[in-house]
Design an enzyme around this catalytic site. Structure first.
Site, PDB file in Angstrom:
ATOM      1  CG  ASN A 553      -1.924  -1.098   1.202  1.00 29.16           C
ATOM      2  OD1 ASN A 553      -2.693  -1.248   0.270  1.00 29.16           O
ATOM      3  ND2 ASN A 553      -1.882  -1.925   2.235  1.00 29.16           N
ATOM      4  CE1 TYR A 554       0.409   4.352   3.781  1.00 30.44           C
ATOM      5  CE2 TYR A 554       0.504   2.082   4.547  1.00 30.44           C
ATOM      6  CZ  TYR A 554      -0.080   3.339   4.586  1.00 30.44           C
ATOM      7  OH  TYR A 554      -1.148   3.567   5.405  1.00 30.44           O
ATOM      8  CG  LEU A 555       7.031   0.366   0.119  1.00 28.92           C
ATOM      9  CD1 LEU A 555       7.990  -0.786   0.340  1.00 28.92           C
ATOM     10  CD2 LEU A 555       7.593   1.649   0.701  1.00 28.92           C
TER      11      LEU A 555
END
Length: 629
Positions: A553-555
DNA sequence: TTGGGGACTTGCTATGAAATAA
DNA sequence: TTATTTCATAGCAAGTCCCCAA
């Protein structure tokens, strides 16, 4: 993928590539937005023209217990009505779970169970502690064991049936494309397992019937058939939403949806937009940071609270922290909902000045505990915010999540508090990859570097996990392997020494070949030892850190790809090729041609963000600690 | 302005399949 | 071939954020 690339390295990045290639590849990604307005227009426009699907697959009807499996009350067997028996099996199945030891769970279960009982059963069964579910529990354990023991052919047959089901219900047609559905199976009835100290844990999640379900599909499509003898609650055609079916669950009275799989074009586009929004933040982040620093000095409490909250969100990756209904959910908080009791101020601690200690339960009741030195004005402001307040009072009492986000929108269209998490996570990831990776390192070391960069982000975001059940055992096994390898190396060294002596004496071709063979063997064994040792370090460092959430979800996947290609094919000979503007097109080209030709690119320009000033190495040492309470 | 509902993303755990080691 | 480990993902809970009505 191209031959000659170290296998392990390929594997570690393939995890990202696999994800990315299905989410963003095939030229489905939108062009990079040129302005916030365009992005808004895209957000507001109609989402689909055609949506056709089979509707949800409903959980099979309850299968009564065999006659010999008895439920006992007060030591005596009791034959329960079907409805009561079904709910009893929900509890019986969970008997070895910690949930059933919790009083709240027990009370909620018993309360809801009684509602399913007949009048006679209700008169008889008055106390949970007199109920004996052990036979039911054993029945399901035996059933699971029997399933495991099925012959291979039987399992294969079941697998094929499941695949057939998936082919039938697991896909939809969206604007002419066959797309995978994320959750086509309706949630079966059971007991609600809220996380942390959830006041509703143990309540009965009732069976969802077609009469509870709203179907969303295009008007001209084939309307899904409800199961025989049933009808849908409603069939509608709303092309401004992405769900295929929706129903209201009874425990929290919230709506649940059937949606597309992350591999779908729709979800992929949203994912892409998320990272593009985060990348746009880098253009204004310095301005925002200057602004919130200026706000610390403001006499207007609204501004100073907002400034400090933004500092926390930016520096510590705190979630926004919306207000929650106290009595109906677990007591968890985020930045805006922090209370005085969650903060302690230390003028001096651990060799630092102005240290703030944060200790609270965040999302999913995961504990956030961190002692972090802050800038002086933040410290004094916090002292001011806490003055004359009770422990249960809000720290930022003049601040709401909506006012905070409204303020952020003024700085950048589409900017909300959660964008900071994405932005900082991807920035840290890229920075850490640069810092930790050296081209001359072994493949094992590069994998370790990749995982460490991932880990730095997971720690920053406080993504924790319970240590795997087999953790200690697998560490022991690894240590055993390392010891065995060391012995092998010692033996190989001895053999090499002998071969050297032999060659010195004989000096012929045969002894030379033997000597070279022994040298190669020793080298191979030493490499294997290096690999095992690296694995052991990686495993230990990862004991309580969950990498999956940040990876998913974040990278920004483009960072992984750029890193991987750079390491595999060397640095770009054409600086500037992969500049911000070109990222989407370059990626599209790269992915569509992945197996054959890979264009060079310059790692480091994918994000090129501005650090939030947090010392990530330092934070690893002073990482948030604790676990779910 | 506020509160609540709706729609969507994020997050953790359990499970089973695939990969790997013995 | 079997045991063990690793990895992906299903499952579902719990967040965020937007919108709308009062």
């Amino acid at each position: 993928m191209k031959a000659g690339v170290p296998r392990g390295l390929r594997q570690v990045v393939c995890l990202r590539l696999g994800n990315l290639s299905c989410r963003w590849a095939s030229g489905t990604q939108p062009k990079a937005s040129k302005s916030g307005l365009e992005e808004k227009q895209r957000k507001d426009r109609v989402k689909w023209r055609q949506l056709e699907h089979r509707g949800p697959y409903f959980a099979p009807a309850y299968e009564p217990l065999p006659e010999e499996v008895q439920f006992c009350y007060d030591g005596k067997p009791v034959k329960l009505s079907l409805a009561a028996e079904e709910v009893a099996t929900f509890y019986g199945k969970m008997l070895d779970h910690e949930y059933t030891t919790k009083e709240v769970f027990q009370n909620n279960f018993f309360n809801d169970w009684q509602k399913e009982m007949t009048v006679e059963e209700r008169c008889l069964i008055k106390h949970l502690d007199k109920c004996d579910f052990t036979e039911i529990h054993r029945h399901f354990i035996d059933k699971a064991a029997a399933w495991r023991a099925l012959p291979r052919e039987e399992k294969q047959k079941l697998k094929e049936e499941a695949e057939k089901l998936e082919q039938e219900f697991g896909y939809c047609i969206l604007d002419g494309h066959r797309e995978k559905i994320g959750n086509f199976k309706m949630e079966p009835p059971g007991l609600f397992c809220g996380r942390g100290d959830h006041p509703k844990m143990g309540m009965l999640k009732r069976r969802i019937r077609p009469e509870d379900v709203i179907i969303n599909c295009s008007r001209d499509s084939k309307i899904p058939e409800p199961p025989a003898g049933h009808q849908w609650k409603e069939v509608r055609s709303d092309n401004t939403v992405t769900w295929l079916a929706a129903w209201t669950e009874n425990v929290q009275n919230s709506i649940k949806y059937i949606m597309l799989n992350p591999s779908s074009k729709l979800k992929g586009e949203k994912d892409w937009q998320k990272y593009e929004t985060a990348r746009r933040l880098k253009g204004v982040v310095n301005e925002i940071r200057s602004q919130y620093r200026a706000d610390w000095k403001s006499l207007d409490m609204k501004k100073s609270q907002r400034g400090v909250a933004l500092y926390f969100i930016d520096k510590l990756a705190l979630r926004t922290g919306n207000e929650k209904e106290e009595s109906r959910t677990a007591d968890t908080v985020g930045c805006c909902s922090l209370r005085v009791e969650h903060v302690r101020l230390h003028r001096h601690a651990n060799g630092h000045q102005h240290v703030v200690e944060l200790d609270f339960l965040g999302k999913d009741s995961v504990r956030y505990h961190n002692c972090v030195p802050v800038e002086k004005p933040v410290f004094w402001n916090l002292q001011l915010f806490m003055a004359n307040k009770d422990p249960g009072d809000k720290l930022f009492d003049k601040l709401t999540t909506s006012s905070l986000n409204k303020h952020l929108q003024d700085s950048m269209d589409g900017l909300t508090a959660k964008v900071f998490r994405t932005y900082n996570a991807s920035t840290i990831f890229q920075e850490q990859l640069q810092v930790l990776t050296r081209a001359e390192d072994s493949t094992a070391a590069k994998i370790l570097a990749y995982n460490r960069a991932n880990r730095a982000v997971a720690i920053y975001c406080n993504h924790q996990r319970a240590a795997p059940k087999t953790f200690e055992k697998s560490v022991r096994n690894l240590q055993t392997k390392i010891q065995a390898k060391k012995i092998q190396i010692a033996e190989a060294q001895e053999e090499l020494r002998k071969a050297e002596v032999d060659h010195r004496i004989k000096g012929d071709g045969k002894s030379k070949r033997i000597l070279e063979k022994k040298q190669r063997l020793l080298q191979k064994l030493e490499e294997q030892l290096g690999h095992l040792s690296t694995q052991a370090i990686d495993k230990e460092e990862n004991k309580h850190v969950a990498l999956g959430t940040s990876k998913l979800n974040y990278l920004d996947p483009r960072i992984s790809i750029a890193w991987y290609i750079n390491l595999s094919w060397g640095p770009c000979g054409r600086p500037g090729l992969f500049c911000d503007k070109d990222v989407p097109d370059q990626m599209s080209l790269m992915l569509s041609s992945m197996p054959q030709v890979l264009p060079p690119l310059s790692f480091g320009m994918v994000w090129g963000g501005t650090s939030n000033g947090l010392e990530h190495e330092g934070q690893v040492a002073a990482q948030p600690t604790g676990s779910r309470r």
